[in-house]
Enzyme design. Sequence first.
Site, PDB file in Angstrom:
ATOM      1  CE1 TYR A 166      12.081  26.752 -45.899  1.00 25.48           C
ATOM      2  CE2 TYR A 166      12.033  25.771 -43.706  1.00 25.48           C
ATOM      3  CZ  TYR A 166      12.743  26.267 -44.786  1.00 25.48           C
ATOM      4  OH  TYR A 166      14.113  26.286 -44.746  1.00 25.48           O
ATOM      5  CE  LYS A 170      13.832  23.766 -47.217  1.00 26.78           C
ATOM      6  NZ  LYS A 170      14.956  23.761 -48.163  1.00 26.78           N
TER       7      LYS A 170
END
Length: 262
Positions: A166, A170
Amino acid sequence: MSHLEDPARPLTGRRALITGASRGIGADIARAYAASGADLVLTARDATALEGPARRLAEEHGVRAAVLAADLADPEVPDRLWQQASDVLDGPERLDVLVNNAGISHPESIQELRTDHFDETLQINLRAPSLLAARAGAAMADSGGGAIVTIASAAALRPLPEHYAYSVAKAGLVMATRTLALELGPHGVRANSICPTVVLTDMGRTVWGDQPAKAAPMLARIPQDRFAQPHEVSDVAVWLASGAASMVNGVDVPVDGGYLVS
């Protein structure tokens, strides 16, 4: 805010595509954009889940709201979604705002990292929104400009345990946003990202708000000693798409209560 904008409805006349709009932050951004006067195209994997909310937003706020099914795990979807969204609203007007919101997370330690989870996270959280923003940005540049608002994460700017894939995705999305701002800014296209800490959506409450032991270490790093509410992200998303942010380009806006400075 531009002197020509209604302060109560600063997005009047704008037409926005919002991905991942069926729940959580995406659903709240859809609410805020409709209340601010924007016409909407809302997407999710299951478009039927959006039909009722879209109809209510249109009726309550006097805007147009259309829905599209879009599975961003499909590698072909980002290339065609902007054009599909541009065609689905009644009338010839172009879309001029993209809210890149859809995303997933598979929390797990590096020792337990699954390759399929890593690949899926990068597919949906990095590849799909980066390509969609590139296609949308190119179309905006050809038709007079627009705004790209990407929902990234504080985990893009400060590592978060058990969020390896993640955080990687991002962080890449933040750099994609900066590159869009650099290349497309001369053509009237602004690109910015929002980097929230934990947001108390229904999912956020389940994972963080209802688990005090898990939440405590994170809250200890937030000077305001609380997590964000969805509207605190949506308010920034409205501002970034409005004339009030006409000179804001290539910026990562933390909505984190001071998490990144603690």
